[in-house]
Design a protein around this motif. Structure first.
Motif, mmCIF file in Angstrom:
data_model
loop_
_atom_site.group_PDB
_atom_site.id
_atom_site.type_symbol
_atom_site.label_atom_id
_atom_site.label_comp_id
_atom_site.label_asym_id
_atom_site.label_seq_id
_atom_site.Cartn_x
_atom_site.Cartn_y
_atom_site.Cartn_z
ATOM 1 N N LEU B 16 0.832 -1.098 -0.006
ATOM 2 C CA LEU B 16 0.121 -0.097 -0.041
ATOM 3 C C LEU B 16 0.796 1.168 -0.122
ATOM 4 O O LEU B 16 2.002 1.143 0.695
ATOM 5 N N PRO B 17 0.344 2.227 -0.597
ATOM 6 C CA PRO B 17 1.292 3.486 -0.808
ATOM 7 C C PRO B 17 1.481 4.257 0.835
ATOM 8 O O PRO B 17 0.387 4.177 1.503
ATOM 9 N N ALA B 49 -11.933 -7.231 -6.320
ATOM 10 C CA ALA B 49 -11.577 -5.975 -7.056
ATOM 11 C C ALA B 49 -10.641 -6.076 -7.964
ATOM 12 O O ALA B 49 -10.365 -5.682 -9.118
ATOM 13 N N ILE B 53 -12.200 -5.550 -11.704
ATOM 14 C CA ILE B 53 -12.294 -4.187 -12.068
ATOM 15 C C ILE B 53 -11.155 -4.017 -13.186
ATOM 16 O O ILE B 53 -10.087 -4.287 -13.111
ATOM 17 N N GLY B 54 -11.816 -3.631 -14.371
ATOM 18 C CA GLY B 54 -11.102 -3.469 -15.629
ATOM 19 C C GLY B 54 -11.255 -2.102 -16.111
ATOM 20 O O GLY B 54 -11.269 -1.218 -15.137
ATOM 21 N N HIS B 55 -10.964 -1.759 -17.382
ATOM 22 C CA HIS B 55 -11.179 -0.543 -17.821
ATOM 23 C C HIS B 55 -12.375 -0.304 -18.613
ATOM 24 O O HIS B 55 -12.694 -1.382 -19.434
ATOM 25 N N PHE B 62 -11.503 3.082 -14.453
ATOM 26 C CA PHE B 62 -11.820 1.728 -13.944
ATOM 27 C C PHE B 62 -13.251 1.626 -13.983
ATOM 28 O O PHE B 62 -14.046 2.611 -13.783
ATOM 29 N N SER B 86 -5.483 10.568 -14.189
ATOM 30 C CA SER B 86 -5.737 9.378 -13.424
ATOM 31 C C SER B 86 -7.174 9.286 -13.085
ATOM 32 O O SER B 86 -8.068 10.364 -13.248
ATOM 33 N N PRO B 87 -7.781 8.154 -12.934
ATOM 34 C CA PRO B 87 -8.825 7.868 -12.338
ATOM 35 C C PRO B 87 -9.309 8.973 -11.138
ATOM 36 O O PRO B 87 -10.282 9.373 -10.918
ATOM 37 N N ALA B 88 -8.309 9.239 -10.156
ATOM 38 C CA ALA B 88 -8.104 9.909 -8.971
ATOM 39 C C ALA B 88 -8.398 11.400 -9.383
ATOM 40 O O ALA B 88 -9.354 12.257 -8.647
ATOM 41 N N LEU B 91 -12.162 11.835 -10.534
ATOM 42 C CA LEU B 91 -13.056 11.754 -9.396
ATOM 43 C C LEU B 91 -12.927 13.166 -8.539
ATOM 44 O O LEU B 91 -14.094 13.738 -8.190
ATOM 45 N N GLN B 107 -4.615 7.619 -18.104
ATOM 46 C CA GLN B 107 -3.830 6.569 -17.108
ATOM 47 C C GLN B 107 -2.362 6.886 -17.311
ATOM 48 O O GLN B 107 -1.746 6.050 -17.599
#
Lengths: 199, 199
Positions: B16-17, B49, B53-55, B62, B86-88, B91, B107
């Motif tokens: 984990l980061p 997940a 979870i793909g794209h 995601f 990115s997805p983040a 969001l 991505q």
């Protein structure tokens, strides 16, 4: 299904200590973007650990087996027993010191308001162990908090009842610390209990 | 088996980061001491997940399905397309703004030294999308870093080739910030691009 698997994953990460919504989101994206293998390994190890890790029946530390490797080892000094509040404390002592005795993990501290009494800490088990007569010294390494000190006093009495010498870690100024930043209680204690310098 | 399941769990948490040895240890102990149910849920959700979870085949975000809910929704404005790294980032924009258009998730960002070129960012797919003629404006929301800016210039060219208007988020002093603490580059840019105050 109201929330997506990604949202469920972010929510699930929040069981970890110190992980809020933002970190949980970062963890989920990090695993999906860059660490799918590691994520899978974490999932499998976590599931196995939660199911298989229980407590050692002698010292109450975490263990996969009914007796942990420290208690099962024949090379530790069974005359010394060190009581700690948590497995993390046990590990900290094991890593920092050359201690070769055994441990007893309370898994908590006396806290009557939270319903944590002698029974919850396995003190009947500890008493039975002290009554066996093999232990000479009970090193009480509970935390230096109000509850930890209360627990320490209780354990010291228990030890004396069984003719075992109780001992406690020294309090004082941390090595490498600066007096300016040491809290008042610690400084006052260290000042009051000063010792003569060796020549 | 050389290391115990507990050691394996601590090691596994380190994917984990921002999680070093000490935090990983704290997480493992916390889950085992207080959150076995939550830990099990995390393990199962994480495994599901990572596997499922793909794209999204349209926006590359995601998604559990071949098309994500945003792209599948009929209520978004298909004339607006916002490109993010990115997805983040996607969001963050979705949560902060009232944007009702669609997204394209790169991505990554152009970074020739790391072997990340137009192909890795799906720019052929983006070009095909712009060629469809439905998009009027490409909002380029890559990060204001050197690589993000380079990517933004590339995307702007691509947009113009297909007769689509490229736009970019404004740079400047953050709202609620104090000038004293704003970095020099931002302050210099904000000063140079100052605009007349409305009456």
């Amino acid at each position: 299904m109201s929330s997506s698997l990604l949202e469920q994953l972010i929510e699930a990460f929040r069981v970890l200590p110190g992980v809020g919504p933002k970190s949980a989101q970062r963890m989920a994206y990090h695993v999906l973007e860059r660490e799918r293998e590691g994520g899978k390994r974490l999932a499998q190890t976590l599931e196995a650990a939660v199911e298989r890790i229980g407590h050692c029946d002698r010292c109450r530390d975490f263990s996969e087996n009914t007796r942990c490797t420290t208690c099962a080892s024949g090379s530790r000094d069974a005359h010394l027993l060190c009581a700690v509040e948590s497995p993390a404390d046990r590990l900290a002592i094991e890593q920092a010191t050359g201690y070769r005795g055994l441990y007893f993990v309370l898994q908590g501290r006396l806290s009557p308001l939270d319903g944590i009494g002698p029974r919850e800490l396995g003190l009947d088990q500890l008493a039975a162990r002290l009554a066996e007569g093999e232990v000479n010294e009970l090193i009480i390494a509970t935390n230096p908090t109000v509850e930890g000190e209360a627990t320490a006093h209780y354990l010291a009495q228990l030890a004396r009842q069984h003719g075992v010498k109780p001992s406690r870690l020294t309090h004082g100024v941390p090595l490498g610390g600066e007096l300016e930043y040491v809290d008042r209680g610690t400084l006052s204690h260290a000042f009051g209990s000063r010792s003569e310098m060796p020549q």
